[in-house]
Design a protein around this motif. Structure first.
Motif, PDB file in Angstrom:
ATOM      1  N   LEU A  69       1.043  -1.256  -0.084  1.00 40.28           N
ATOM      2  CA  LEU A  69       0.006   0.031   0.025  1.00 40.28           C
ATOM      3  C   LEU A  69       0.652   1.169   0.017  1.00 40.28           C
ATOM      4  N   GLU A  70       0.639   1.963  -1.121  1.00 38.76           N
ATOM      5  CA  GLU A  70       1.575   3.284  -1.145  1.00 38.76           C
ATOM      6  C   GLU A  70       0.598   4.414  -1.187  1.00 38.76           C
ATOM      7  N   LEU A  71       0.744   5.506  -0.325  1.00 42.37           N
ATOM      8  CA  LEU A  71      -0.018   6.493  -0.233  1.00 42.37           C
ATOM      9  C   LEU A  71       0.463   7.824  -1.384  1.00 42.37           C
ATOM     10  N   LYS A  72      -0.276   8.369  -1.816  1.00 40.51           N
ATOM     11  CA  LYS A  72       0.089   9.566  -2.749  1.00 40.51           C
ATOM     12  C   LYS A  72      -0.804  10.770  -2.245  1.00 40.51           C
ATOM     13  N   SER A  73      -0.234  11.789  -1.711  1.00 39.24           N
ATOM     14  CA  SER A  73      -1.124  12.752  -1.323  1.00 39.24           C
ATOM     15  C   SER A  73      -2.041  13.302  -2.305  1.00 39.24           C
ATOM     16  N   VAL A  74      -3.350  13.302  -2.238  1.00 38.79           N
ATOM     17  CA  VAL A  74      -4.429  14.233  -3.170  1.00 38.79           C
ATOM     18  C   VAL A  74      -4.445  15.757  -2.644  1.00 38.79           C
ATOM     19  N   ALA A  75      -3.544  16.614  -3.162  1.00 38.55           N
ATOM     20  CA  ALA A  75      -3.614  17.867  -2.808  1.00 38.55           C
ATOM     21  C   ALA A  75      -3.531  18.856  -4.033  1.00 38.55           C
ATOM     22  N   ASP A  76      -4.213  19.974  -4.073  1.00 37.61           N
ATOM     23  CA  ASP A  76      -4.370  20.910  -5.222  1.00 37.61           C
ATOM     24  C   ASP A  76      -3.011  21.530  -5.431  1.00 37.61           C
ATOM     25  N   VAL A  77      -2.346  22.018  -4.244  1.00 40.39           N
ATOM     26  CA  VAL A  77      -1.294  22.737  -4.474  1.00 40.39           C
ATOM     27  C   VAL A  77      -0.008  22.005  -3.745  1.00 40.39           C
ATOM     28  N   GLY A  78       1.236  21.719  -4.413  1.00 40.77           N
ATOM     29  CA  GLY A  78       2.083  21.071  -3.799  1.00 40.77           C
ATOM     30  C   GLY A  78       3.446  22.223  -3.606  1.00 40.77           C
ATOM     31  N   LEU A  79       3.775  22.306  -2.535  1.00 42.42           N
ATOM     32  CA  LEU A  79       5.008  23.124  -2.145  1.00 42.42           C
ATOM     33  C   LEU A  79       6.384  22.393  -2.241  1.00 42.42           C
ATOM     34  N   VAL A  80       7.178  22.983  -3.111  1.00 40.71           N
ATOM     35  CA  VAL A  80       8.577  22.483  -3.265  1.00 40.71           C
ATOM     36  C   VAL A  80       9.650  23.336  -3.130  1.00 40.71           C
ATOM     37  N   GLY A  81      10.629  22.855  -2.577  1.00 35.90           N
ATOM     38  CA  GLY A  81      11.650  23.933  -2.199  1.00 35.90           C
ATOM     39  C   GLY A  81      12.828  23.037  -1.324  1.00 35.90           C
TER      40      GLY A  81
ATOM     41  N   VAL B 236      -1.255  22.483  -8.874  1.00 36.57           N
ATOM     42  CA  VAL B 236      -0.417  23.535  -9.047  1.00 36.57           C
ATOM     43  C   VAL B 236       1.033  23.476  -8.224  1.00 36.57           C
ATOM     44  N   LEU B 237       2.073  23.442  -8.766  1.00 35.18           N
ATOM     45  CA  LEU B 237       3.330  23.494  -7.964  1.00 35.18           C
ATOM     46  C   LEU B 237       4.006  24.724  -7.515  1.00 35.18           C
ATOM     47  N   ALA B 238       4.286  25.177  -6.219  1.00 37.71           N
ATOM     48  CA  ALA B 238       4.542  26.164  -5.790  1.00 37.71           C
ATOM     49  C   ALA B 238       6.301  26.539  -5.451  1.00 37.71           C
ATOM     50  N   HIS B 239       6.927  26.806  -6.169  1.00 40.94           N
ATOM     51  CA  HIS B 239       8.308  27.123  -5.435  1.00 40.94           C
ATOM     52  C   HIS B 239       8.497  27.954  -4.456  1.00 40.94           C
ATOM     53  N   VAL B 240       8.900  27.451  -3.288  1.00 44.02           N
ATOM     54  CA  VAL B 240       9.202  28.209  -2.144  1.00 44.02           C
ATOM     55  C   VAL B 240      10.546  28.426  -1.983  1.00 44.02           C
ATOM     56  N   VAL B 241      11.215  29.831  -2.184  1.00 45.78           N
ATOM     57  CA  VAL B 241      12.318  30.192  -2.206  1.00 45.78           C
ATOM     58  C   VAL B 241      12.792  30.759  -0.957  1.00 45.78           C
ATOM     59  N   ASP B 242      14.028  30.529  -0.367  1.00 41.36           N
ATOM     60  CA  ASP B 242      14.437  31.059   0.748  1.00 41.36           C
ATOM     61  C   ASP B 242      15.461  32.197   0.089  1.00 41.36           C
ATOM     62  N   CYS B 243      14.886  33.348   0.318  1.00 38.31           N
ATOM     63  CA  CYS B 243      15.799  34.582   0.004  1.00 38.31           C
ATOM     64  C   CYS B 243      16.822  35.148   0.855  1.00 38.31           C
ATOM     65  N   ALA B 244      16.824  34.423   1.917  1.00 36.60           N
ATOM     66  CA  ALA B 244      17.842  34.760   3.109  1.00 36.60           C
ATOM     67  C   ALA B 244      18.739  33.886   3.391  1.00 36.60           C
ATOM     68  N   THR B 245      19.096  32.945   2.449  1.00 31.45           N
ATOM     69  CA  THR B 245      19.903  31.783   2.782  1.00 31.45           C
ATOM     70  C   THR B 245      21.330  32.538   2.659  1.00 31.45           C
ATOM     71  N   LEU B 246      22.048  31.848   3.602  1.00 27.87           N
ATOM     72  CA  LEU B 246      23.598  32.416   3.581  1.00 27.87           C
ATOM     73  C   LEU B 246      24.668  31.269   3.135  1.00 27.87           C
ATOM     74  N   GLU B 247      23.968  30.113   2.662  1.00 30.38           N
ATOM     75  CA  GLU B 247      24.843  29.060   2.016  1.00 30.38           C
ATOM     76  C   GLU B 247      25.438  29.621   0.733  1.00 30.38           C
ATOM     77  N   PRO B 248      27.199  29.264   0.653  1.00 31.32           N
ATOM     78  CA  PRO B 248      27.751  29.938  -0.576  1.00 31.32           C
ATOM     79  C   PRO B 248      27.307  29.082  -1.784  1.00 31.32           C
ATOM     80  N   GLY B 249      27.334  29.654  -2.970  1.00 34.81           N
ATOM     81  CA  GLY B 249      26.730  28.965  -4.204  1.00 34.81           C
ATOM     82  C   GLY B 249      25.375  28.861  -4.275  1.00 34.81           C
ATOM     83  N   ARG B 250      24.488  29.430  -3.502  1.00 40.37           N
ATOM     84  CA  ARG B 250      23.122  29.077  -3.696  1.00 40.37           C
ATOM     85  C   ARG B 250      22.503  30.566  -4.014  1.00 40.37           C
ATOM     86  N   ASP B 251      21.275  30.886  -4.788  1.00 33.09           N
ATOM     87  CA  ASP B 251      20.696  31.875  -5.115  1.00 33.09           C
ATOM     88  C   ASP B 251      19.515  31.371  -5.450  1.00 33.09           C
ATOM     89  N   PRO B 252      18.363  32.423  -5.341  1.00 27.56           N
ATOM     90  CA  PRO B 252      17.090  31.817  -5.794  1.00 27.56           C
ATOM     91  C   PRO B 252      16.902  31.256  -6.949  1.00 27.56           C
TER      92      PRO B 252
END
Length: 486
Positions: free
Chosen positions: A154-166, A239-255
């Motif tokens: 048994l494998e569950l797949k969420s039935v949602a309208d908007v998926g938040l990815v990031g 709908v897929l929504a990209h949630v972007v961290d604009c305050a990250t301090l990790e080197p090499g990362r940007d939105p």
């Protein structure tokens, strides 16, 4: 706190069918009252049903064995056995049932959708149902069959309208908590979210669900991080929504690089189910970019700089703060509008109707082939002959004769003769191997001599008790082999 489980192995076993009863009506002054043995009850099924109040497979994680009720045996006086009780298991909406070989057996979407995971065994017929012109009072009954037994995933797949990815710590859980009444775990370290969180959002007259998927990293489509475990929860999102961290301090990362990296993972992931694939690839779903943590001055400046680049791709861009709740209202209305547009373009399909395909008249339903392991042997395959063997009491000659009649009427005897089967050839049907004796006049009405016997099975070459005794005395050297003893 309850544990979220979205994949389990379930061992299902349906109930056994009850045995038929071999009984003869007995009443004073009526010595030949006729057969009155009842039929055995059918075994209970194991059924999966979608319940809107169930959101996880946790119960099956702790109780992985499911068994249907057994049917009761028949009784005299034409009393049939009670049917075994079905076992109804409640599963969440979006549960996929997969066989042990990886084949998708069912996709349970929609409240009330059911699937029979294991069918109960048939109850055996009593001798009252087996009575005929040749057998007016059968001295046997048919045995009940075992129910189906197998393992399913048994494998569950969420039935949602908007998926938040990031990426981890982008603020997805915080966003769900402020948009809905859901209270997911929120902390300031990566991979705080280890399970999908669902929240219900109301915007005017529109209500939709939002799924917070655990943080993704490059290589997620190949199994890195928590990728393959939770990318499937995005397969049915409108709908897929990209949630972007604009305050990250990790080197090499940007939105921009963050979104590009996750877009590559979404494009590489392929849905396993045909129904989900028909919704389109994840790369083709409507997009929205959510630039989070605008309450931090440096993050607000960065969001303003990169917003135009995302807009050029045709994606709506919203700058928000889950702390100050800035920009949440326009985001909510925009998501509701995108969900409504997707629903209008992809109306829910009608539930599939059950199709019954009867077996064509005249179809034999069996095959005979040579046995590769036993010299001169044959194997009979087919649903009906194998079921008949399972129902037969082999310690009852009359029951064995009845089986021979059924096989002869089906055409098994004729097929064996055409393939050159010799008398005494081992023939295997199901789990039973017996010696084929063509001299037994199977399929021909015979006068039965006594209950539980069949004169056709009386073999003249059987060793008598006196002969066995003489052979024993010869082995012990008490008499010679040619000496005749009383």
């Amino acid at each position: 706190m309850s544990k979220f489980i979205d994949r389990v192995v379930l061992h299902v076993r349906a109930g056994k069918g009850g045995h038929g009863c071999a009984s003869v009506h007995r009443e004073k002054y009526k010595p030949l009252g006729g057969p009155d043995g009842g039929n055995g009850g059918h075994g209970g099924n194991v059924v999966l049903e979608v319940d809107p109040n169930v959101h996880t497979l946790l119960d099956f994680h702790f109780h992985p064995h499911a068994k249907g009720g057994n049917g009761k045996p028949g009784e005299g006086g034409n009393r049939d056995g009670k049917q075994g009780a079905d076992l109804l298991l409640q599963v969440p909406d979006g549960t996929v049932v997969i066989g042990s070989d990886g084949e998708v057996l069912a996709d349970l979407v929609g409240v009330g959708t059911t699937y029979v995971a294991a069918r109960g065994g048939r109850g055996g017929l009593g001798n009252a149902a087996l009575a005929s012109k040749a057998r007016k009072a059968p001295g046997f009954a048919l045995l009940g069959e075992d129910g189906e037994e197998r393992d399913v995933v048994l494998e569950l797949k969420s039935v949602a309208d908007v998926g938040l990815v990031g990426f981890p710590s982008a603020g997805k859980s915080s966003l769900v908590s402020v948009l809905s009444a859901a209270k997911p775990k929120v902390a300031d370290y990566p991979f705080t979210t280890l399970v999908p969180n669902l929240g219900v959002v109301s915007s005017g007259d529109t209500t939709f669900t939002v799924a917070d998927v655990p943080g993704l990293i490059p290589g997620a489509s190949e199994g890195r991080g928590l990728g393959l475990e939770f990318l499937r929860h995005l397969e049915r999102c409108a709908v897929l929504a990209h949630v972007v961290d604009c305050a990250t301090l990790e080197p090499g990362r940007d939105p921009v690089s963050d979104v590009d990296a996750l877009e590559a993972e979404l494009a590489a992931y392929k849905p396993a189910l045909k129904a989900d694939a028909e919704l389109g690839d994840l790369a083709d779903r409507p997009r929205v970019v959510i630039l989070n943590k605008a309450d931090i001055p440096d993050a607000a400046e960065l969001a303003e700089m990169v917003g135009a680049e995302f807009s050029e791709r045709g994606w709506p861009v919203y700058t928000i703060s889950t702390v100050s709740r800035e920009g949440l209202r326009p985001l909510t209305f925009a998501l509701a509008e995108m969900v409504l547009e997707y629903r209008a373009a992809h109306p829910k399909a009608a539930p599939p109707r059950q199709v019954i395909r009867p077996v064509a008249a005249g179809e034999s339903g069996f095959s005979v082939e040579r046995d590769g392991e036993i010299e001169g042997g044959f194997i009979v395959r087919g649903e009906r002959p194998e079921r008949w063997v399972r129902q037969t009491q082999f310690d009852n000659d009359e029951a064995v004769g009845y089986l021979a009649d059924r096989l002869a009427r089906l055409g098994v005897e004729e097929k064996l003769e055409k393939l050159g089967a010799e008398p005494g050839a081992p023939v295997t049907i199901g789990d039973v191997t017996f010696e084929w004796e063509p001299q037994v006049s199977a399929g021909v009405d015979m006068v039965m001599t006594g209950r539980g016997t069949d004169p056709r099975l009386d073999q003249s070459d059987r060793i008598s008790a006196a002969e066995r005794k003489h052979a024993s005395r010869v082995r012990r050297g008490l008499v010679s082999e040619d000496e005749i003893t009383e």
